[in-house]
Scaffold this active site. Structure first.
Site, short mmCIF file in Angstrom:
data_model
loop_
_atom_site.label_atom_id
_atom_site.label_comp_id
_atom_site.label_asym_id
_atom_site.label_seq_id
_atom_site.Cartn_x
_atom_site.Cartn_y
_atom_site.Cartn_z
N GLU A 145 24.15 -5.83 57.36
CA GLU A 145 24.59 -4.45 57.41
C GLU A 145 25.80 -4.42 58.32
O GLU A 145 25.66 -4.57 59.54
CB GLU A 145 23.47 -3.54 57.92
CG GLU A 145 23.68 -2.08 57.61
CD GLU A 145 24.48 -1.36 58.66
OE1 GLU A 145 25.69 -1.13 58.41
OE2 GLU A 145 23.93 -1.03 59.72
N CYS B 284 28.43 2.72 62.30
CA CYS B 284 29.02 2.12 61.11
C CYS B 284 29.26 3.20 60.07
O CYS B 284 30.11 3.05 59.20
CB CYS B 284 28.14 1.01 60.56
SG CYS B 284 26.44 1.50 60.29
N GLU C 43 37.86 -1.41 61.00
CA GLU C 43 36.88 -0.59 61.72
C GLU C 43 37.12 -0.74 63.22
O GLU C 43 37.04 -1.84 63.78
CB GLU C 43 35.46 -1.03 61.38
CG GLU C 43 34.40 -0.16 62.05
CD GLU C 43 32.99 -0.67 61.86
OE1 GLU C 43 32.11 0.15 61.55
OE2 GLU C 43 32.78 -1.88 62.03
N LYS D 80 17.44 -10.88 68.76
CA LYS D 80 18.57 -11.02 69.67
C LYS D 80 19.22 -9.64 69.78
O LYS D 80 19.93 -9.21 68.88
CB LYS D 80 19.56 -12.06 69.13
CG LYS D 80 20.61 -12.51 70.17
CD LYS D 80 21.68 -11.49 70.39
CE LYS D 80 22.68 -11.91 71.45
NZ LYS D 80 23.46 -10.76 71.95
#
Length: 487
Positions: free
Chosen positions: A252, A286, A384, A177
């Site tokens: 992750e 990230c 974040e 996906k």
């Protein structure tokens, strides 16, 4: 298979066939805000078909010797490399990048693919002595089965490679996906793999929105392993549901990565790497640096130079540009809201903080933004944002700097700039992250090295590197008993 790639209509690719949908939406260029293609939305029906195709094809793929699987993946890498400019143009357009940056990502994806293709010759188990006579002990790796892979939009070609190549070399069948903002490159790369010899049912792609595809995919009873890269919030949801079924899952997730500048640092070098950490790829990593922790003796010098560097960045997607757009308007508005919230809490915006107008007004551009005065426990310091926004903090000592770096819900990466070996080595041991860097940026992982983090940055698994083999295989103990007297 690439001959049937349609750059105007991105559809799910199931068992080698493109699957249309009555529900479509525009794929927008982050640079211009204009539609570049139509995305056909998959959902539960497409997920069901893709998993059925994967399950039916997986055993034959697993029975193919791993060395031969590696040869097929090598062929796929050769095909991608031969048509690198074609893929790179797709990545540049859908992700809003300079073509040179997209070419670098394509090269990285090929490097990753070749690394895992080579692992087909090294899917090591172990042999060990037994405590009993006439008994032999060993372990072997076996594929999990059907792998559900969910990738992020920030670096679409490497993200595809990091997940798909290790899953395939281990003998799994894949249902991928991709991010709905960058579906074109995933469709192209999946077709390249099938053209190179990966069986069509082994490589499936379900396109669509996260909320339409993700839940039925990760919750399906025939999915044996899940790998997700994305936000911590969604990662927690996946982990909770997968845990109920005791599914194997690799997460992750995000980062709020610290960049420490010591009083003995090379300031010019530190500013160079700080700018790249905060603003390259529009801060959409990230592993981006977003917390800049600076010792008071060099604070003013570093901050003045860092602000000047941020203000000098050229925005756009030309090869001479240094600041690109964020992936979509929703993300841009989230960042603008976070900046206003920080200002309302007393923080000071040193530069940036606004949407870029003029010729770039149609795109999703945010000025390179640096903010000081946010407490360590503020929203800005602990959330974040995934964009070109950095927070700056003043500290008085090395010990205070490391303590502040570790005072975070995340634990992905971090870097220190110092000329002291003692500080550098102590930092690498005391930083509570999965990655520690000395005198460079917070980013820069390589395809043969493990990557992952602690706490809200992941669940302890590592991809890529050989450690990814632990994600996509199951270990089986084998015991052989012999009877010498029957010789």
């Amino acid at each position: 298979m690439l001959d049937t790639f349609d750059p105007q209509n991105v559809k799910s690719l199931i068992n080698g066939e493109a699957v249309s949908s009555q529900t479509t939406s525009d794929i927008l260029s982050p640079h211009s805000g204009k539609a570049i293609a139509k995305l056909h939305h998959g959902g539960a029906d497409e997920v069901e078909k893709a998993i059925a195709a994967a399950k039916a094809a997986q055993k034959a793929w697993a029975d193919t010797p791993a060395v031969q699987r590696g040869q097929i993946l090598h062929a796929a890498c050769n095909l991608i490399e031969a048509r690198a400019e074609e893929l790179s143009k797709i990545v540049a357009e859908e992700a809003g990048k300079p073509l040179s940056a997209a070419m670098g990502e394509t090269t990285g994806s090929v490097m990753c693919g070749r690394f895992y293709a080579g692992e087909g010759q090294r899917l090591f188990g172990r042999t060990m002595p037994s405590g009993a006579p006439n008994k032999s002990c060993m372990t072997v790796r076996q594929p999990c089965g059907v792998a559900a892979l969910i990738a992020a939009a920030n670096t679409p070609a490497p993200n595809f490679a990091w997940k798909v190549f290790p899953a395939l070399i281990c003998g799994n069948a894949v249902v991928l996906k991709p991010a709905e903002d960058t579906p074109l490159s995933a469709d192209w790369m999946a077709r390249a793999l099938i053209e190179a010899g990966v069986p069509a049912g082994v490589m499936n792609v379900v396109q669509g929105l996260g909320q339409e595809v993700g839940p039925p995919l990760t919750a399906h009873k025939d999915v044996d392993v899940i790998s997700f890269t994305g936000s911590t919030r969604v990662g927690r949801e996946i982990a909770g549901k997968a845990g109920a079924d005791l599914k194997k899952v690799s997460l992750e997730l995000g980062g709020k990565n610290a960049f420490i500048v010591c009083d003995d640092a090379d300031i010019e070098k530190a500013v160079h790497w700080a700018s790249l950490s905060a603003f390259s790829n529009a801060g959409q990593r990230c592993a981006s640096g977003s917390r800049f922790i600076v010792m008071d003796a060099v604070y003013d010098k570093f901050v003045d130079a860092f602000v000047a560097k941020a203000n000098s960045l050229k925005a756009g997607v030309g090869d001479d540009c240094e600041l690109g757009p964020v992936i979509n308007e929703r993300q841009l508005n989230n960042m603008l809201s976070a900046i206003e919230r920080a200002k309302g809490e007393g923080a000071k915006v040193l530069c940036g903080g606004e949407r870029i107008g003029g010729d770039l007004a149609g795109g999703f551009y945010l000025q390179a933004t640096l903010i000081e005065g946010s407490p360590a426990d503020s929203h800005l310091s602990t959330t974040e944002l995934f964009g070109p926004v950095g927070a700056i903090y003043k500290v008085s000592s090395f010990e205070e700097a490391v303590a502040l770096a570790n005072d975070s819900p995340y634990g992905l990466t971090g870097t220190i700039h110092t000329t002291s070996w003692d500080r550098a080595w102590t930092f690498t041991k005391e930083l509570s992250t999965g990655v520690a860097v000395v005198n460079a940026g917070t980013f820069g992982s390589e395809p043969h090295m493990p990557f992952g983090g602690l706490r809200a940055s992941g669940n302890g698994t590592r991809e890529p590197g050989t450690e990814a083999l632990d994600v996509y295989t199951e270990l089986k103990d084998i015991y052989l008993i012999t009877e010498p007297g029957r010789l």
